[in-house]
Design an enzyme around this catalytic site. Structure first.
Site, PDB file in Angstrom:
ATOM      1  N   ASN A  63       1.307   3.400  11.179  1.00  0.00           N
ATOM      2  CA  ASN A  63       0.483   3.896  12.296  1.00  0.00           C
ATOM      3  C   ASN A  63       0.844   3.085  13.524  1.00  0.00           C
ATOM      4  O   ASN A  63       1.364   1.974  13.414  1.00  0.00           O
ATOM      5  CB  ASN A  63      -1.012   3.762  11.984  1.00  0.00           C
ATOM      6  CG  ASN A  63      -1.412   2.342  11.627  1.00  0.00           C
ATOM      7  OD1 ASN A  63      -1.079   1.846  10.555  1.00  0.00           O
ATOM      8  ND2 ASN A  63      -2.100   1.681  12.539  1.00  0.00           N
TER       9      ASN A  63
ATOM     10  N   HIS B  82      -7.289   4.647   6.233  1.00  0.00           N
ATOM     11  CA  HIS B  82      -6.553   4.291   5.005  1.00  0.00           C
ATOM     12  C   HIS B  82      -5.721   5.492   4.536  1.00  0.00           C
ATOM     13  O   HIS B  82      -4.584   5.337   4.079  1.00  0.00           O
ATOM     14  CB  HIS B  82      -7.553   3.863   3.922  1.00  0.00           C
ATOM     15  CG  HIS B  82      -6.896   3.332   2.673  1.00  0.00           C
ATOM     16  ND1 HIS B  82      -6.027   2.260   2.691  1.00  0.00           N
ATOM     17  CD2 HIS B  82      -6.965   3.731   1.373  1.00  0.00           C
ATOM     18  CE1 HIS B  82      -5.598   2.021   1.455  1.00  0.00           C
ATOM     19  NE2 HIS B  82      -6.157   2.903   0.646  1.00  0.00           N
TER      20      HIS B  82
ATOM     21  N   TYR C 192      -9.471  -9.497   2.279  1.00  0.00           N
ATOM     22  CA  TYR C 192     -10.629  -8.626   2.555  1.00  0.00           C
ATOM     23  C   TYR C 192     -11.346  -8.176   1.287  1.00  0.00           C
ATOM     24  O   TYR C 192     -12.473  -7.693   1.341  1.00  0.00           O
ATOM     25  CB  TYR C 192     -10.242  -7.420   3.426  1.00  0.00           C
ATOM     26  CG  TYR C 192      -9.250  -6.467   2.817  1.00  0.00           C
ATOM     27  CD1 TYR C 192      -9.612  -5.581   1.814  1.00  0.00           C
ATOM     28  CD2 TYR C 192      -7.942  -6.430   3.267  1.00  0.00           C
ATOM     29  CE1 TYR C 192      -8.706  -4.704   1.257  1.00  0.00           C
ATOM     30  CE2 TYR C 192      -7.018  -5.552   2.720  1.00  0.00           C
ATOM     31  CZ  TYR C 192      -7.401  -4.702   1.722  1.00  0.00           C
ATOM     32  OH  TYR C 192      -6.501  -3.849   1.169  1.00  0.00           O
ATOM     33  N   GLU C 193     -10.689  -8.346   0.128  1.00  0.00           N
ATOM     34  CA  GLU C 193     -11.380  -8.016  -1.130  1.00  0.00           C
ATOM     35  C   GLU C 193     -12.373  -9.108  -1.507  1.00  0.00           C
ATOM     36  O   GLU C 193     -13.130  -8.961  -2.465  1.00  0.00           O
ATOM     37  CB  GLU C 193     -10.351  -7.861  -2.256  1.00  0.00           C
ATOM     38  CG  GLU C 193      -9.437  -6.670  -2.074  1.00  0.00           C
ATOM     39  CD  GLU C 193      -8.326  -6.665  -3.103  1.00  0.00           C
ATOM     40  OE1 GLU C 193      -8.562  -6.173  -4.211  1.00  0.00           O
ATOM     41  OE2 GLU C 193      -7.224  -7.163  -2.793  1.00  0.00           O
TER      42      GLU C 193
ATOM     43  N   HIS D  83      -3.336   0.562  -5.101  1.00  0.00           N
ATOM     44  CA  HIS D  83      -2.805  -0.669  -5.709  1.00  0.00           C
ATOM     45  C   HIS D  83      -3.137  -0.622  -7.200  1.00  0.00           C
ATOM     46  O   HIS D  83      -4.285  -0.774  -7.584  1.00  0.00           O
ATOM     47  CB  HIS D  83      -3.437  -1.913  -5.072  1.00  0.00           C
ATOM     48  CG  HIS D  83      -2.951  -2.176  -3.686  1.00  0.00           C
ATOM     49  ND1 HIS D  83      -2.061  -3.175  -3.395  1.00  0.00           N
ATOM     50  CD2 HIS D  83      -3.211  -1.557  -2.513  1.00  0.00           C
ATOM     51  CE1 HIS D  83      -1.797  -3.165  -2.090  1.00  0.00           C
ATOM     52  NE2 HIS D  83      -2.493  -2.196  -1.538  1.00  0.00           N
TER      53      HIS D  83
ATOM     54  N   ALA E 185       2.441  -2.218   4.317  1.00  0.00           N
ATOM     55  CA  ALA E 185       2.171  -1.217   5.346  1.00  0.00           C
ATOM     56  C   ALA E 185       1.637  -1.983   6.554  1.00  0.00           C
ATOM     57  O   ALA E 185       0.850  -2.917   6.399  1.00  0.00           O
ATOM     58  CB  ALA E 185       1.123  -0.243   4.837  1.00  0.00           C
TER      59      ALA E 185
ATOM     60  N   HIS F 104      -5.822  -9.155  -1.591  1.00  0.00           N
ATOM     61  CA  HIS F 104      -6.044  -9.369  -0.155  1.00  0.00           C
ATOM     62  C   HIS F 104      -7.289 -10.211   0.086  1.00  0.00           C
ATOM     63  O   HIS F 104      -8.229 -10.179  -0.708  1.00  0.00           O
ATOM     64  CB  HIS F 104      -6.246  -8.020   0.554  1.00  0.00           C
ATOM     65  CG  HIS F 104      -5.154  -7.034   0.320  1.00  0.00           C
ATOM     66  ND1 HIS F 104      -5.069  -6.276  -0.820  1.00  0.00           N
ATOM     67  CD2 HIS F 104      -4.092  -6.685   1.094  1.00  0.00           C
ATOM     68  CE1 HIS F 104      -4.010  -5.497  -0.758  1.00  0.00           C
ATOM     69  NE2 HIS F 104      -3.388  -5.719   0.387  1.00  0.00           N
TER      70      HIS F 104
ATOM     71  N   MET G 143      -2.480  -6.788   6.789  1.00  0.00           N
ATOM     72  CA  MET G 143      -3.516  -7.596   6.132  1.00  0.00           C
ATOM     73  C   MET G 143      -2.998  -8.331   4.898  1.00  0.00           C
ATOM     74  O   MET G 143      -3.776  -8.645   3.994  1.00  0.00           O
ATOM     75  CB  MET G 143      -4.688  -6.682   5.741  1.00  0.00           C
ATOM     76  CG  MET G 143      -5.251  -5.876   6.890  1.00  0.00           C
ATOM     77  SD  MET G 143      -6.536  -4.753   6.327  1.00  0.00           S
ATOM     78  CE  MET G 143      -6.706  -3.672   7.753  1.00  0.00           C
ATOM     79  N   SER G 144      -1.703  -8.585   4.851  1.00  0.00           N
ATOM     80  CA  SER G 144      -1.162  -9.247   3.644  1.00  0.00           C
ATOM     81  C   SER G 144       0.046 -10.103   3.996  1.00  0.00           C
ATOM     82  O   SER G 144       0.231 -10.500   5.143  1.00  0.00           O
ATOM     83  CB  SER G 144      -0.755  -8.167   2.624  1.00  0.00           C
ATOM     84  OG  SER G 144       0.324  -7.411   3.113  1.00  0.00           O
TER      85      SER G 144
ATOM     86  N   SER H 155       0.830  -1.221   0.000  1.00  0.00           N
ATOM     87  CA  SER H 155       0.000   0.000   0.000  1.00  0.00           C
ATOM     88  C   SER H 155       0.857   1.261   0.000  1.00  0.00           C
ATOM     89  O   SER H 155       1.670   1.453   0.894  1.00  0.00           O
ATOM     90  CB  SER H 155      -0.868   0.057   1.256  1.00  0.00           C
ATOM     91  OG  SER H 155      -1.808  -0.951   1.237  1.00  0.00           O
TER      92      SER H 155
HETATM   93  N1  HPA Z   1      -3.748  -2.945  11.110  1.00  0.00           N
HETATM   94  C1  HPA Z   1      -3.843  -3.782  10.058  1.00  0.00           C
HETATM   95  N2  HPA Z   1      -3.329  -3.496   8.872  1.00  0.00           N
HETATM   96  C2  HPA Z   1      -2.662  -2.342   8.713  1.00  0.00           C
HETATM   97  C3  HPA Z   1      -2.517  -1.441   9.777  1.00  0.00           C
HETATM   98  C4  HPA Z   1      -3.092  -1.756  11.032  1.00  0.00           C
HETATM   99  O1  HPA Z   1      -3.018  -1.001  12.016  1.00  0.00           O
HETATM  100  N3  HPA Z   1      -1.804  -0.385   9.296  1.00  0.00           N
HETATM  101  C5  HPA Z   1      -1.515  -0.666   8.012  1.00  0.00           C
HETATM  102  N4  HPA Z   1      -2.044  -1.849   7.652  1.00  0.00           N
END
Ligand code: HPA
Length: 278
Positions: free
Chosen positions: A239, A253, A87-88, A63, A115, A85, A215-216, A32
């Site tokens: 983050n 995001h 989640y898609e 992406h 990320a 992913h 998430m990947s 990402s």
């Molecule tokens: N959680 C899950 N996936 C992420 C995060 C997070 O805090 N930051 C970037 N991708």
């Protein structure tokens, strides 16, 4: 899709071979907001995912959905500008379809970037973390990309997973970071399915076992490892995960994309210097 045949991976690889003269040994998955490395690519061939037989299609902003071939610091590479992913709505087999196509293309080393949220209290936004192990929560609960008929041509049914992240590559990149005076973190990546960021209680839970959450990556690393591809993976900490349910500080995001773009130059320099040493 729950299972692909070797023929489907090979059809995709055959199409790609007709579109580029490059036969790189190294591939890099750009996570990402990390697509920028592509701008440094010289003598570029661009192949949209949408034109490759059986390839999934990217659905998320940030992406782009291209396979790029060219040279970075004089080293032939393949860049995946966009990944897939859970989640898609994709199955783990679909999220890892490109990895098996890379194997068919002769890739020997896979560099995964992503990320991630920082769980380790020592981590700050902007840090880079080498992944030296993972907890694949979806995989442990059945969403495992190796589930189903085994692809014997790539690897055996039962494989060890305590050695996914290549020790030699980790040592090489750590030495390089020392020379660059770059503070590289290292730790365990917890893979969750998303798409929501974690609840405060989930974060308190995850903090016991892992240093970053995303998430990947885990499925891709696993499938590459199954196919004897050497894996190196780097998280950009975009983050800091907040374990206080009353906090107003919530991840978004946009925050993740902005932070990854800010970290990108640091990551680009590191990868640029690393490539000739692989
Ligand atoms: N959680 C899950 N996936 C992420 C995060 C997070 O805090 N930051 C970037 N991708």
């Amino acid at each position: 899709m729950y299972a692909y045949t070797l023929n489907q991976y090979q059809e995709a690889a055959r199409h790609i071979r007709t579109k580029t003269k490059y036969q790189p040994k190294i591939a890099i998955v750009l996570g990402s907001g990390l697509g920028e490395l592509a701008q440094k690519l010289e003598y570029k061939d661009t192949i949209p995912y949408s034109e490759i037989p059986h390839f999934p299609v990217c659905t998320i902003p940030g992406h782009l959905g291209n396979l790029l071939f060219g040279k970075l610091n004089n080293v032939p590479v393949c860049l995946l500008q966009g990944r897939f992913h859970l989640y898609e709505g994709h199955t783990p087999q679909t999220t890892t379809f490109p990895i098996r196509v890379l194997k068919e293309l002769g890739i020997q080393t896979l560099l995964l970037t992503n990320a991630a949220g920082g769980l380790n209290p020592d981590f700050r936004v902007g840090d880079l973390m080498l992944i030296n192990d993972h907890i694949n929560f979806p995989g442990m609960c059945g969403l495992n990309p190796l589930r189903g008929p085994n692809l014997n041509e790539h690897g055996p049914r039962f494989i060890a997973a305590n050695d996914i992240y290549n020790q030699k590559l980790l040592a090489t990149i750590k030495t390089l970071a020392q020379h660059q005076n770059l503070d590289l973190k290292e730790g365990t990546y917890a893979c969750v399915s998303g798409p929501n960021y974690e609840s405060a209680a989930e974060i308190r839970f995850l903090k016991n076992f892992a240093d970053a959450v995303g998430m990947s990556t885990a499925s891709e690393a696993l499938v590459a490892h199954h196919a004897s591809i050497k894996v190196l993976a780097i998280s950009t900490i975009t983050n800091v995960c907040i374990s206080d349910p009353t906090s107003n500080n919530t991840p978004s995001h946009e925050e993740v994309m902005t932070a990854s773009q800010e970290i990108m130059p640091k990551l680009t320099t590191l990868i640029w210097e690393l490539l000739p040493k692989i």
